[in-house]
Design a protein around this motif. Sequence first.
Motif, PDB file in Angstrom:
ATOM      1  N   SER A   8      88.680 110.395 122.445  1.00  0.00           N
ATOM      2  CA  SER A   8      89.551 110.653 123.584  1.00  0.00           C
ATOM      3  C   SER A   8      91.003 110.819 123.160  1.00  0.00           C
ATOM      4  N   THR A   9      91.753 111.553 123.977  1.00  0.00           N
ATOM      5  CA  THR A   9      93.193 111.642 123.763  1.00  0.00           C
ATOM      6  C   THR A   9      93.892 110.414 124.343  1.00  0.00           C
ATOM      7  N   ASP A  10      93.182 109.656 125.186  1.00  0.00           N
ATOM      8  CA  ASP A  10      93.688 108.398 125.757  1.00  0.00           C
ATOM      9  C   ASP A  10      93.315 107.283 124.789  1.00  0.00           C
ATOM     10  N   LYS A  11      94.056 107.210 123.681  1.00  0.00           N
ATOM     11  CA  LYS A  11      93.633 106.317 122.613  1.00  0.00           C
ATOM     12  C   LYS A  11      94.636 105.209 122.339  1.00  0.00           C
ATOM     13  N   ILE A  12      94.109 104.145 121.765  1.00  0.00           N
ATOM     14  CA  ILE A  12      94.950 103.055 121.288  1.00  0.00           C
ATOM     15  C   ILE A  12      94.984 103.110 119.763  1.00  0.00           C
ATOM     16  N   VAL A  13      93.825 103.256 119.125  1.00  0.00           N
ATOM     17  CA  VAL A  13      93.763 103.379 117.664  1.00  0.00           C
ATOM     18  C   VAL A  13      93.322 104.786 117.292  1.00  0.00           C
ATOM     19  N   ALA A  14      92.048 105.093 117.469  1.00  0.00           N
ATOM     20  CA  ALA A  14      91.544 106.415 117.084  1.00  0.00           C
ATOM     21  C   ALA A  14      90.899 107.168 118.246  1.00  0.00           C
ATOM     22  N   GLY A  15      90.752 106.526 119.394  1.00  0.00           N
ATOM     23  CA  GLY A  15      90.170 107.195 120.551  1.00  0.00           C
ATOM     24  C   GLY A  15      88.667 107.050 120.686  1.00  0.00           C
ATOM     25  N   VAL A  16      88.060 106.256 119.804  1.00  0.00           N
ATOM     26  CA  VAL A  16      86.600 106.096 119.822  1.00  0.00           C
ATOM     27  C   VAL A  16      86.141 105.375 121.083  1.00  0.00           C
ATOM     28  N   ILE A  46      83.652  96.347 113.559  1.00  0.00           N
ATOM     29  CA  ILE A  46      84.602  97.049 112.696  1.00  0.00           C
ATOM     30  C   ILE A  46      83.899  98.155 111.932  1.00  0.00           C
ATOM     31  N   LEU A  47      82.745  97.846 111.387  1.00  0.00           N
ATOM     32  CA  LEU A  47      81.976  98.852 110.636  1.00  0.00           C
ATOM     33  C   LEU A  47      81.558 100.001 111.546  1.00  0.00           C
ATOM     34  N   VAL A  48      81.062  99.689 112.730  1.00  0.00           N
ATOM     35  CA  VAL A  48      80.644 100.726 113.676  1.00  0.00           C
ATOM     36  C   VAL A  48      81.837 101.575 114.095  1.00  0.00           C
ATOM     37  N   TYR A  49      82.985 100.950 114.321  1.00  0.00           N
ATOM     38  CA  TYR A  49      84.189 101.678 114.733  1.00  0.00           C
ATOM     39  C   TYR A  49      84.639 102.644 113.637  1.00  0.00           C
ATOM     40  N   VAL A  50      84.654 102.175 112.398  1.00  0.00           N
ATOM     41  CA  VAL A  50      85.071 103.035 111.281  1.00  0.00           C
ATOM     42  C   VAL A  50      84.108 104.211 111.130  1.00  0.00           C
ATOM     43  N   LEU A  51      82.816 103.949 111.190  1.00  0.00           N
ATOM     44  CA  LEU A  51      81.831 105.035 111.092  1.00  0.00           C
ATOM     45  C   LEU A  51      81.978 106.015 112.246  1.00  0.00           C
ATOM     46  N   ILE A  55      82.654 110.057 112.241  1.00  0.00           N
ATOM     47  CA  ILE A  55      81.573 110.936 112.690  1.00  0.00           C
ATOM     48  C   ILE A  55      81.906 111.689 113.972  1.00  0.00           C
ATOM     49  N   ILE A  56      82.482 111.014 114.960  1.00  0.00           N
ATOM     50  CA  ILE A  56      82.736 111.631 116.271  1.00  0.00           C
ATOM     51  C   ILE A  56      83.892 112.622 116.148  1.00  0.00           C
ATOM     52  N   PRO A  57      83.698 113.855 116.599  1.00  0.00           N
ATOM     53  CA  PRO A  57      84.772 114.861 116.485  1.00  0.00           C
ATOM     54  C   PRO A  57      85.906 114.604 117.478  1.00  0.00           C
ATOM     55  N   ARG A  58      87.072 115.167 117.144  1.00  0.00           N
ATOM     56  CA  ARG A  58      88.219 115.073 118.041  1.00  0.00           C
ATOM     57  C   ARG A  58      87.973 115.911 119.288  1.00  0.00           C
ATOM     58  N   SER A  59      88.626 115.532 120.348  1.00  0.00           N
ATOM     59  CA  SER A  59      88.525 116.258 121.611  1.00  0.00           C
ATOM     60  C   SER A  59      89.124 117.654 121.451  1.00  0.00           C
ATOM     61  N   PRO A  60      88.516 118.667 122.085  1.00  0.00           N
ATOM     62  CA  PRO A  60      89.109 120.018 122.026  1.00  0.00           C
ATOM     63  C   PRO A  60      90.533 120.037 122.573  1.00  0.00           C
ATOM     64  N   GLU A  61      90.882 119.093 123.437  1.00  0.00           N
ATOM     65  CA  GLU A  61      92.237 119.009 123.985  1.00  0.00           C
ATOM     66  C   GLU A  61      93.254 118.689 122.902  1.00  0.00           C
ATOM     67  N   ASP A  62      92.827 118.047 121.794  1.00  0.00           N
ATOM     68  CA  ASP A  62      93.731 117.722 120.697  1.00  0.00           C
ATOM     69  C   ASP A  62      94.256 118.982 119.992  1.00  0.00           C
ATOM     70  N   PHE A  63      93.500 120.046 120.091  1.00  0.00           N
ATOM     71  CA  PHE A  63      93.856 121.271 119.388  1.00  0.00           C
ATOM     72  C   PHE A  63      94.765 122.181 120.193  1.00  0.00           C
ATOM     73  N   ASP A  64      95.018 121.829 121.449  1.00  0.00           N
ATOM     74  CA  ASP A  64      95.885 122.655 122.294  1.00  0.00           C
ATOM     75  C   ASP A  64      97.341 122.433 122.006  1.00  0.00           C
TER      76      ASP A  64
END
Length: 64
Positions: A8-16, A46-51, A55-64
């Motif tokens: 998400s673009t509504d993120k605190i750390v990485a948006g996961v 922590i391990l799940v968050y890092v993975l 793995i999860i792609p950035r939101s297409p809104e990040d590229f605008d």
Amino acid sequence: MDKKLYKSTDKIVAGVCAGVAEYFGIDPTLVRLAFVLLGGLGGTGILVYVLATLIIPRSPEDFD
């Protein structure tokens, strides 16, 4: 229904957590609390968050 999981673009750390919450239609605070609780139980969250961050792609809104 063509729903996809993105960070998400509504993120605190990485948006996961916000991305997972948007995907399932729940409050991001609940997902964040779940990761914190899992992190306190042997570091699984922590391990799940890092993975997920890798793995999860950035939101297409990040590229605008």
